[in-house]
Write an enzyme that holds these catalytic residues in place. Structure first.
Site, PDB file in Angstrom:
ATOM      1  CG  HIS A  86       5.908  16.746  18.594  1.00 52.30           C
ATOM      2  ND1 HIS A  86       6.676  17.722  19.192  1.00 52.30           N
ATOM      3  CD2 HIS A  86       6.570  15.574  18.806  1.00 52.30           C
ATOM      4  CE1 HIS A  86       7.747  17.171  19.734  1.00 52.30           C
ATOM      5  NE2 HIS A  86       7.707  15.871  19.521  1.00 52.30           N
TER       6      HIS A  86
ATOM      7  CG  ASP B  83       5.407  18.787  12.660  1.00 50.74           C
ATOM      8  OD1 ASP B  83       6.331  18.183  12.090  1.00 50.74           O
ATOM      9  OD2 ASP B  83       5.163  18.650  13.877  1.00 50.74           O
TER      10      ASP B  83
ATOM     11  CD  GLN C 159       7.285  11.005  13.482  1.00 50.34           C
ATOM     12  OE1 GLN C 159       7.577   9.984  12.864  1.00 50.34           O
ATOM     13  NE2 GLN C 159       7.894  11.361  14.590  1.00 50.34           N
TER      14      GLN C 159
ATOM     15  CE  LYS D 221      11.276  13.456  14.926  1.00 51.12           C
ATOM     16  NZ  LYS D 221      11.246  12.665  16.153  1.00 51.12           N
TER      17      LYS D 221
ATOM     18  CB  CYS E 109       6.364  15.384  22.510  1.00 52.86           C
ATOM     19  SG  CYS E 109       7.946  15.086  23.261  1.00 52.86           S
TER      20      CYS E 109
END
Ligand code: PLP
Length: 400
Positions: free
Chosen positions: A116, A193, A196, A219, A358
Site C-alpha cells: 500500500h 504493515d 489488513q 478496519k 493505493c
C-alpha cells in the site's frame, strides 16, 4: 460464531445494502458506538493532567483500552503499544523518527511491490532524503512476494525491511514469519504493515517478532482516527520521538528536553481517548466472535465468491487461490472498466471498491490499470455474494 447484522446499526437500518468494502473501512457494531458514547457521557476529561477524580477516570479508561488491545493482538508489554491516528501515521512515525536516526547514505531499504502507498512512499522519501537505496522485491504473476528474490535482496547493507502481512489490493497473505527470519538473519529491522491482518487473522504480534507492527482501528470494527504502532522496547527506547509537545516530555530546560517513558514518549499532545475506548470495545467484540471463526467465515465467502465469479465469462480474479488470501476478491470483467462496474453495482446497493487501491506500484507490475475489489467481513453472508454475482451479470448485460 458469526456476527449478527443486527449488531451493526448502519446495516440494520439498510436491509438491502450489501457492504463489500471492509478492506477500506469496516462498519461499527453498537457495542463500539455505545462504549464511545459512554466515555463521553461519563468519563470525559483530559487524561494524565487533572488532579481530580474525573481526569483520573479518563486516564484509567485510556490505560484499560491499551491493555485490552494489547492482549487482543498478543502484546505482553502494553507500554510498547503506541496509539496513533492509523497505520499511515504509524509507518510514517517509524520511517521518520527511526529512519532518520538509523538509515544513511548507501544503506539499503527493502520493500516489496505489493505495498500500500502508506508502506511505500515513506520509505521512498526516506531513501531520497538520506541517499539510501530503495530495493523493491518483485511480485509473482499470481500476486505473491517473490520470496527467492527477497532472500537475495536482503543483505548486509539492509537496514530495514518493510512489508505488509496481508495485501489490501489482492488479499495475499504473505509468508511474514519467513520474511522476518530472513531480514533478522541479515541484521535488518523489520516493519510489518498489519492493516489488513489485524482485522482478519488470529494475531500474536510478540510471537511474530517484527520490530514494528502497525494497524488501523477503523478496519477492525473500531472508529476512524485511532490506530496502533507496536515496537520492541529496546528499539523504541533507543530512537528519538516523532512529535514533541505536551505529555511526551520528562523535563524541559530552556535549551533541551528529556523524554517521558513509553508509551508517552511517542504520544505527544492530548490523546484520543474515546477512539481508543471504541477500539478496545471492537477488540472485545472480535474476541467474542473468535478470530479463528472470523477467518473461517471470510474464507468460506471468499472461496464461494471466487468460484461463482469465475463461472461468469470474461471474469478474471487476481492473486493466489482463496485459501491463501484474506477476505478479498480483486477482479476484472472483460473490457468493462472497474469504475463502471462499481457504478452498476451501486445501483443495486452493492458497495465495492474500484481503482488502484493505493497500490500503483503493484498495478504497474501486474500490468493492470485498475481492478474491482469486493472485501468480506464478519457481517457478510451468502446473500452478499449472491448480490455481487447478480450485479456483475447485470453489468455484462448493460455493457454488452
Ligand atoms: N496498509 C494497508 C495494507 C492498507 O490496506 C491501508 C488502508 O487501506 C493502509 C496501510 C493505510 O491505513 P490507514 O488509511 O488506516 O492509515
Amino acid at each position: 460464531m458469526t456476527a449478527k447484522r443486527a449488531d451493526f446499526p448502519l446495516l440494520a437500518s439498510s436491509p438491502g445494502l450489501h457492504y463489500l468494502d471492509s478492506a477500506a473501512t469496516s462498519q461499527k457494531p453498537r457495542a463500539v458506538l455505545d462504549a464511545m458514547m459512554h466515555y463521553y457521557t461519563h468519563d470525559n476529561a483530559n487524561p494524565h493532567r487533572g488532579a481530580y477524580a474525573l481526569s483520573a477516570r479518563a486516564t484509567d479508561r485510556y490505560h484499560q483500552a491499551r491493555e485490552t488491545i494489547a492482549a487482543f493482538v498478543g502484546v505482553r508489554d502494553s507500554a510498547c503499544l503506541i496509539f496513533t491516528r492509523g497505520t499511515t501515521e504509524s509507518l510514517n512515525l517509524v520511517a521518520t523518527a527511526w529512519g532518520r536516526a538509523n538509515v544513511g547514505r548507501d544503506d539499503e531499504i527493502v520493500i516489496t511491490g505489493l505495498e500500500h502507498h502508506a508502506n511505500f512512499v515513506p520509505w521512498q522519501q526516506l531513501a531520497n532524503a538520506v541517499g539510501a537505496k530503495l530495493r523493491i522485491c518483485d511480485v509473482t504473476a499470481d500476486g505473491r512476494v517473490d520470496i527467492d528474490q527477497f532472500r537475495t535482496l536482503v543483505g548486509p547493507r539492509t537496514k530495514v525491511a518493510a512489508f505488509n502481512h496481508v495485501s489490501n489490493a489482492l488479499g495475499t497473505i504473505n509468508p511474514v514469519r519467513e520474511m522476518i527470519a530472513i531480514a533478522h538473519a541479515a541484521g535488518a529491522i523489520v516493519v510489518c504493515d498489519g492493516a489488513q491482518a489485524a482485522p482478519h487473522l488470529p494475531l500474536d504480534i510478540d510471537a511474530l517478532g517484527a520490530d514494528f507492527y502497525a494497524f488501523s482501528g477503523h478496519k477492525m470494527l473500531g472508529p476512524m482516527g485511532c490506530g496502533v504502532l507496536v515496537g520492541k522496547r529496546a528499539v523504541l527506547e533507543a530512537m528519538p520521538p516523532y512529535q514533541t509537545g505536551g505529555d511526551m516530555i520528562e523535563y524541559v530546560a530552556d535549551d533541551r528536553s528529556t523524554w517521558n517513558v513509553l508509551p508517552h514518549k511517542f504520544e505527544a499532545g492530548t490523546p484520543n481517548v474515546a477512539d481508543a475506548v471504541g477500539l478496545a470495545a471492537a477488540c472485545d467484540y472480535l474476541q467474542q466472535l473468535g478470530m479463528a471463526d472470523v477467518r473461517a467465515h471470510e474464507q468460506t465467502l471468499t472461496a464461494l465468491a471466487t468460484e461463482r465469479l469465475l463461472a461468469i465469462p470474461e471474469v478474471a480474479v487476481y492473486g493466489p487461490p482463496p485459501a491463501e488470501r484474506s477476505g478479498v476478491v480483486s477482479f476484472t470483467v472483460g473490457q468493462i472498466h472497474p469504475h463502471d462496474l462499481a457504478t452498476i453495482l451501486d445501483e443495486l446497493d452493492v458497495c465495492i471498491r474500484a481503482g488502484h487501491h493505493c497500490a500503483q506500484p503493484l498495478m504497474r507490475r501486474l500490468n493492470l490499470p485498475a481492478t474491482a475489489r469486493a472485501s468480506f467481513y464478519v457481517y457478510n453472508s451468502e446473500a452478499d455474494v449472491d448480490a455481487l454475482v447478480a450485479g456483475v451479470q447485470r453489468a455484462r448485460e448493460v455493457f454488452g
